[in-house]
Design an enzyme around this catalytic site. Structure first.
Site, PDB file in Angstrom:
ATOM      1  CB  CYS A 151      -0.913  -0.019   1.225  1.00  0.00           C
ATOM      2  SG  CYS A 151      -1.850   1.499   1.463  1.00  0.00           S
ATOM      3  CB  THR A 217      -8.537   1.460   4.685  1.00  0.00           C
ATOM      4  OG1 THR A 217      -8.874   2.474   5.643  1.00  0.00           O
ATOM      5  CG2 THR A 217      -9.694   1.264   3.720  1.00  0.00           C
ATOM      6  CD  GLU A 233      -6.646  11.216   4.776  1.00  0.00           C
ATOM      7  OE1 GLU A 233      -5.884  12.078   5.239  1.00  0.00           O
ATOM      8  OE2 GLU A 233      -6.541  10.761   3.619  1.00  0.00           O
ATOM      9  CE1 TYR A 279      -4.490   1.463  -5.711  1.00  0.00           C
ATOM     10  CE2 TYR A 279      -3.286   3.535  -5.556  1.00  0.00           C
ATOM     11  CZ  TYR A 279      -3.423   2.201  -5.224  1.00  0.00           C
ATOM     12  OH  TYR A 279      -2.491   1.595  -4.426  1.00  0.00           O
TER      13      TYR A 279
END
Length: 441
Positions: A151, A217, A233, A279
């Site tokens: 990631c 996430t 975040e 993305y």
């Protein structure tokens, strides 16, 4: 039945007799011949040719085995062959493409939500608190962050810990991306999480926010003392950690006051066109959405390449938060995004100044033997992860052979200046613990 009818054909009987003459009477040989007759739809003449090949073989068995092996080709269901007289090929191909596309679009939207134009729309994050607030005071050893290697959003957090020296004060939980083992999402632990006892990231979310509904996430920053979430975040985590200072930290200032407006403006452009742009291209379900993403991406990469031909870093001769947020995408670009996300109209290798900048950042030296830039990412592991886990984009699971980390030559001298942290970054005066709680995107 059908087997008996096939074996009773005169030419087939001839072949069986020849096989017997050659001593090839075992059941496996006859079974193989039967499969050939059924799957390849041998006609009388082709059987006759096979019999002749066998009869005229001077060495017997080797020639026969070669002939039979050449016939054993996997042609799937041979739909286009046997259905051509029943269904026009155009209708069959169109139906297959329509069905496959519908299934593919459904899977992509589950993985990456889309807007009405078929462009990827990144979901909102669930937690966005700040260290330094009354609920979350600044304290060494109190906080823990979960990250995964593949990631890029996690990578920017690890880079911040390395550059600031906060890896001494904030513990890190490393996740593996194995969707088959995860309760929800894709992140799991190789062994139970020592902080929460969870076996995967979803269980961490459930423990720190009971009844949680939403996407699990990473990165995820939590308070170990109260077992409460702080933020998931990444830009907020980077900003708050970048402005923390605890004893033993490096004193790096990633967000110097005189450049804050410029940093914010460039961060917004880089996020849309490059960080999230890869993305948007990779998960687009429409040609228009893909084209818009790729064009915007390479336009900005060209601009940045030109800028880096005149300055060492994006906003001058010192490394800032803007460089930090660009780097995770750029170091993955050629190895991952150029291929599986179809972003490779041009590679980083085709932007000479951007490539040199990437090597320059890779080679920054942190003092004291702490976390270094190469410790924050395994590029070959990223490539394996994207190609094996993004099933809708790569249903075969075949992993591209490269470029590998070695192919990228990240350790090749960048030739852009001294790599010591003091020469590369802005430094703040050594002072007491400080924190500024600021937002980001």
């Amino acid at each position: 039945g059908a087997d008996h009818a096939a074996h009773s054909h005169p030419e087939h009987i001839q072949c069986r007799l020849v096989l017997s003459e050659l001593g090839l009477t075992d059941a496996a040989t006859f079974q193989t011949l039967s499969k050939l007759d059924a799957s390849m739809n041998l006609t009388a003449s082709s059987n006759r040719r096979l019999g002749q090949s066998v009869r005229h073989a001077s060495s017997g068995r080797p020639r026969l085995v070669k002939v039979m092996a050449q016939q054993q080709v996997n042609k799937g269901f041979s739909l286009l062959e046997w259905s051509s007289k029943l269904v026009p090929q155009g209708a069959l191909v169109t139906g297959a493409k329509t069905g496959w596309r519908l299934a593919w679009e459904t899977m992509v939207r589950e993985l990456a939500p889309q807007d009405q134009t078929g462009s990827y729309s990144r979901p909102k994050y669930s937690f966005d608190e700040k260290i330094g607030s009354p609920r979350f005071p600044v304290a060494p050893g109190r906080y823990h962050v979960y990250v995964g290697n593949a990631c890029p959003w996690c990578h920017r957090v690890l880079l911040t810990l390395a550059l600031t020296g906060l890896d001494r004060h904030i513990s890190v939980g490393y996740l593996s991306d194995i969707p088959e083992q995860a309760t929800r999402g894709g992140w799991v632990f190789d062994r139970p999480d020592p902080v929460t006892g969870a076996k995967d990231l979803w269980e961490v979310y459930d423990k720190i926010s009971p009844g949680f509904r939403g996407r699990c996430t990473a990165p995820l920053l939590i308070d170990k003392q109260t077992k409460r979430p702080v933020s998931n975040e990444s830009s907020s985590i980077v900003r708050m950690l970048g402005q923390m200072h605890l004893p033993g930290c490096t004193g790096v200032d990633l967000y110097p006051q005189q450049l804050q407006q410029q940093i914010d403006a460039l961060n917004e452009k880089v996020y849309r066109a490059i960080n999230n742009g890869v993305y948007r291209a990779g998960f687009a379900t429409s040609q228009a959405g893909y084209d818009a993403a790729v064009n915007e991406m390479h336009d900005l990469m060209q601009q940045l390449d030109q800028q880096l031909g005149t300055t060492r870093f994006l906003l001058g001769d010192k490394f800032t938060e803007a460089d930090l947020r660009l780097f995770p995408t750029i170091c993955r670009f050629d190895a991952v995004y150029a291929g599986i996300f179809r972003c490779g109209r041009r590679r980083v290798a085709d932007y000479p100044n951007l490539q040199a900048w990437m090597r320059d950042v890779w080679q920054i030296q942190m003092p004291g033997g702490g976390l270094q830039v190469p410790d924050t990412v395994d590029i070959d592991g990223c490539r394996r992860s994207y190609y094996t886990n993004l099933f809708p984009l790569n249903p075969s699971g075949i992993i591209a052979s490269g470029p590998t980390a070695a192919d990228l030559q990240v350790n090749k001298p960048a030739g852009r200046g001294n790599s010591s942290l003091e020469d590369v970054c802005y430094m703040r005066p050594v002072a007491a613990t400080t924190i500024v709680a600021v937002g980001g995107s």
